[in-house]
Design a protein around this motif. Sequence first.
Motif, PDB file in Angstrom:
ATOM      1  N   ALA A   1       5.479 -15.763   9.759  1.00 30.18           N
ATOM      2  CA  ALA A   1       6.885 -16.030   9.486  1.00 30.18           C
ATOM      3  C   ALA A   1       7.286 -15.763   8.039  1.00 30.18           C
ATOM      4  CB  ALA A   1       7.215 -17.473   9.864  1.00 30.18           C
ATOM      5  N   GLY A   2       6.917 -14.600   7.529  1.00 30.98           N
ATOM      6  CA  GLY A   2       7.428 -14.141   6.246  1.00 30.98           C
ATOM      7  C   GLY A   2       6.542 -14.401   5.053  1.00 30.98           C
ATOM      8  N   ASP A   3       6.874 -13.686   3.942  1.00 31.01           N
ATOM      9  CA  ASP A   3       6.130 -13.717   2.684  1.00 31.01           C
ATOM     10  C   ASP A   3       4.677 -13.312   2.879  1.00 31.01           C
ATOM     11  OD1 ASP A   3       8.333 -14.291   1.199  1.00 31.01           O
ATOM     12  OD2 ASP A   3       7.816 -16.363   0.765  1.00 31.01           O
ATOM     13  N   LEU A   4       4.497 -12.155   3.469  1.00 32.90           N
ATOM     14  CA  LEU A   4       3.163 -11.582   3.531  1.00 32.90           C
ATOM     15  C   LEU A   4       2.683 -11.245   2.127  1.00 32.90           C
ATOM     16  CD1 LEU A   4       4.823 -10.598   6.250  1.00 32.90           C
ATOM     17  CD2 LEU A   4       2.719  -9.341   6.654  1.00 32.90           C
ATOM     18  N   PHE A   5       3.606 -10.741   1.299  1.00 30.21           N
ATOM     19  CA  PHE A   5       3.275 -10.326  -0.061  1.00 30.21           C
ATOM     20  C   PHE A   5       3.900 -11.279  -1.067  1.00 30.21           C
ATOM     21  CE2 PHE A   5       3.450  -6.361   2.476  1.00 30.21           C
ATOM     22  CZ  PHE A   5       2.128  -5.944   2.325  1.00 30.21           C
ATOM     23  N   ASP A   6       3.397 -11.232  -2.308  1.00 25.61           N
ATOM     24  CA  ASP A   6       3.966 -12.068  -3.359  1.00 25.61           C
ATOM     25  C   ASP A   6       5.085 -11.367  -4.104  1.00 25.61           C
ATOM     26  OD1 ASP A   6       3.740 -14.627  -4.841  1.00 25.61           O
ATOM     27  OD2 ASP A   6       3.364 -13.281  -6.530  1.00 25.61           O
ATOM     28  N   THR A   7       5.196 -10.065  -3.941  1.00 23.11           N
ATOM     29  CA  THR A   7       6.188  -9.300  -4.674  1.00 23.11           C
ATOM     30  C   THR A   7       6.772  -8.216  -3.783  1.00 23.11           C
ATOM     31  OG1 THR A   7       6.515  -7.770  -6.536  1.00 23.11           O
ATOM     32  CG2 THR A   7       4.313  -7.876  -5.600  1.00 23.11           C
ATOM     33  N   SER A   8       7.978  -7.767  -4.128  1.00 25.45           N
ATOM     34  CA  SER A   8       8.622  -6.714  -3.335  1.00 25.45           C
ATOM     35  C   SER A   8       7.993  -5.346  -3.576  1.00 25.45           C
ATOM     36  CB  SER A   8      10.123  -6.655  -3.665  1.00 25.45           C
ATOM     37  OG  SER A   8      10.318  -6.373  -5.048  1.00 25.45           O
ATOM     38  N   ALA A   9       7.111  -5.238  -4.584  1.00 24.92           N
ATOM     39  CA  ALA A   9       6.411  -3.977  -4.841  1.00 24.92           C
ATOM     40  C   ALA A   9       4.902  -4.225  -4.813  1.00 24.92           C
ATOM     41  CB  ALA A   9       6.836  -3.393  -6.189  1.00 24.92           C
ATOM     42  N   PRO A  10       4.348  -4.507  -3.636  1.00 25.78           N
ATOM     43  CA  PRO A  10       2.915  -4.833  -3.551  1.00 25.78           C
ATOM     44  C   PRO A  10       2.039  -3.630  -3.892  1.00 25.78           C
ATOM     45  CG  PRO A  10       3.846  -4.553  -1.354  1.00 25.78           C
ATOM     46  CD  PRO A  10       4.998  -4.510  -2.303  1.00 25.78           C
TER      47      PRO A  10
ATOM     48  N   GLU B   1      -3.723  -2.118  -2.834  1.00 25.22           N
ATOM     49  CA  GLU B   1      -4.783  -3.041  -2.423  1.00 25.22           C
ATOM     50  C   GLU B   1      -4.209  -4.200  -1.607  1.00 25.22           C
ATOM     51  OE1 GLU B   1      -8.646  -5.039  -4.549  1.00 25.22           O
ATOM     52  OE2 GLU B   1      -6.727  -5.239  -5.580  1.00 25.22           O
ATOM     53  N   ALA B   2      -3.070  -4.752  -2.058  1.00 22.62           N
ATOM     54  CA  ALA B   2      -2.436  -5.849  -1.328  1.00 22.62           C
ATOM     55  C   ALA B   2      -1.964  -5.385   0.045  1.00 22.62           C
ATOM     56  CB  ALA B   2      -1.271  -6.416  -2.137  1.00 22.62           C
ATOM     57  N   GLN B   3      -1.394  -4.186   0.107  1.00 28.30           N
ATOM     58  CA  GLN B   3      -0.932  -3.660   1.393  1.00 28.30           C
ATOM     59  C   GLN B   3      -2.098  -3.430   2.344  1.00 28.30           C
ATOM     60  OE1 GLN B   3       2.364  -0.685   1.304  1.00 28.30           O
ATOM     61  NE2 GLN B   3       2.158  -0.807  -0.918  1.00 28.30           N
ATOM     62  N   ALA B   4      -3.205  -2.950   1.817  1.00 29.69           N
ATOM     63  CA  ALA B   4      -4.382  -2.726   2.669  1.00 29.69           C
ATOM     64  C   ALA B   4      -4.897  -4.037   3.247  1.00 29.69           C
ATOM     65  CB  ALA B   4      -5.480  -2.021   1.873  1.00 29.69           C
ATOM     66  N   LEU B   5      -4.927  -5.095   2.424  1.00 36.66           N
ATOM     67  CA  LEU B   5      -5.378  -6.398   2.916  1.00 36.66           C
ATOM     68  C   LEU B   5      -4.493  -6.899   4.051  1.00 36.66           C
ATOM     69  CD1 LEU B   5      -6.322  -8.458  -0.295  1.00 36.66           C
ATOM     70  CD2 LEU B   5      -7.850  -7.725   1.540  1.00 36.66           C
ATOM     71  N   VAL B   6      -3.181  -6.816   3.859  1.00 40.20           N
ATOM     72  CA  VAL B   6      -2.248  -7.318   4.864  1.00 40.20           C
ATOM     73  C   VAL B   6      -2.327  -6.490   6.145  1.00 40.20           C
ATOM     74  CG1 VAL B   6       0.210  -7.512   5.429  1.00 40.20           C
ATOM     75  CG2 VAL B   6      -0.658  -8.437   3.276  1.00 40.20           C
ATOM     76  N   LEU B   7      -2.302  -5.184   6.020  1.00 37.24           N
ATOM     77  CA  LEU B   7      -2.302  -4.335   7.220  1.00 37.24           C
ATOM     78  C   LEU B   7      -3.597  -4.489   8.008  1.00 37.24           C
ATOM     79  CD1 LEU B   7      -0.585  -1.123   5.829  1.00 37.24           C
ATOM     80  CD2 LEU B   7       0.386  -2.836   7.359  1.00 37.24           C
TER      81      LEU B   7
ATOM     82  N   LEU C   1      -5.610  -9.177  13.836  1.00 40.16           N
ATOM     83  CA  LEU C   1      -4.977 -10.215  14.652  1.00 40.16           C
ATOM     84  C   LEU C   1      -4.500  -9.654  15.990  1.00 40.16           C
ATOM     85  CD1 LEU C   1      -2.919 -12.049  11.885  1.00 40.16           C
ATOM     86  CD2 LEU C   1      -4.850 -12.993  13.150  1.00 40.16           C
ATOM     87  N   ARG C   2      -4.212  -8.380  16.027  1.00 35.29           N
ATOM     88  CA  ARG C   2      -3.716  -7.728  17.245  1.00 35.29           C
ATOM     89  C   ARG C   2      -4.826  -7.462  18.264  1.00 35.29           C
ATOM     90  NH1 ARG C   2      -0.603  -6.501  21.497  1.00 35.29           N
ATOM     91  NH2 ARG C   2      -0.693  -4.306  22.069  1.00 35.29           N
ATOM     92  N   GLU C   3      -6.072  -7.476  17.832  1.00 32.21           N
ATOM     93  CA  GLU C   3      -7.168  -7.090  18.724  1.00 32.21           C
ATOM     94  C   GLU C   3      -7.189  -7.967  19.978  1.00 32.21           C
ATOM     95  OE1 GLU C   3     -10.866  -9.711  16.832  1.00 32.21           O
ATOM     96  OE2 GLU C   3     -10.626  -7.613  16.256  1.00 32.21           O
TER      97      GLU C   3
END
Length: 383
Positions: free
Chosen positions: A46-55, A58-64, A70-72
């Motif tokens: 429910a939101g705030d996956l990242f800490d900043t609007s310009a992740p 490395e941060a994007q790779a962790l989240v994706l 989680l989808r598996e």
Amino acid sequence: MKILHTADWHVGKVLKGRSRTDEHRAVLRELVSLAREEDVDAVIVAGDLFDTSAPTPEAQALVLNAVLALREGGRDVVVLAGNHDNPQLLEVYRPVLGRLGIHVVGTFRRPGQGGTLSFTARSGEPVRLAALPFLSHRYVVRAADVLTGTSAEHNRDYAARVAELVQALTAGFEPGTVNLVTTHGTLPSGRFGGGERRAQSIFSYYFEPTAFPATTQYAALGHLHRRQQIPGPCPIWYSGSPLAVDFGEEDNTPGALLVTVEPGRPAVVREAAISSARPLATRTGTLEELEAMAGGLTETWLRVIVAEKPRPGLAETVREILPTALEVTVHERFQPVRDPRRTPSSGAARGPRELFRDYLSGAGRDNDQVAALFDRLHEEVTG
């Protein structure tokens, strides 16, 4: 069906200059393990996956990677933008992740265009899920409207219009479906966790629990970092953050929520602790007292208040005793007293927020609401 509700990851967060990448990696791995062990049918972020609007990449790779994990097993995964996220970035992810069965909602969408999701859970129940990402005040209350009326009227307009949007998204809820809502925002009875952006959490950003219809079996919220239930016409919960974002949250218990729900019945909610991140703590004492407590704090990020007179090299001495001390200050009773008749020679070391509050105080116009509005404008201008 069983749902894992999580929010406020804040991947990319730096704490007093220290990277928390390893902690975030461990926390996300623990969330994935929780989804597997509990064999959940759906995951709501429910939101705030990242800490900043310009992740960072490395941060994007962790989240994706976490979202894909989680989808598996065919779980439905729903991700929406919070106030820290860049909604347009999530919209870039949307078509790609959508092909993999992951529902991404970066910006507001009409019910028939992705705002209300319809799917059949792995456990067989038909699901209707209304997804409302974080909406800025100037998006909900148009700029032209702000030119007229009072701030109190604008605040009421924000709450009323959010309620109208939720009503539109939930109009298709039926007795025979699992009816869910997820959004990112502030309810007035919610308790702050400590690390939220205050300017995007108070006054003009409140909306009421009555925005959620009684036909909702569960409302999954993000934004407040403290895990809590909110009284309302249906079960309304903030999952809280899975790690303490800053020292204002050191007393929180990081975690997520496990939700069991079926058509026509309120959800049953169970709290799950997440323990992978380092704890945060504030400790006060003399050098001797700090040394005595050092053995039990080797894995804790520390804010240290030293009960000693200030002297050159004091902070370095503290960090030799407590290597995980990120912030070292001298206790107020040992700090030199400033003559109130003297004004500082320069304000260069002070931020805009402090300077504006000094101006209000000096002009005899102290006003928390004006100060909060200044914070909101400053954050919107500086990003």
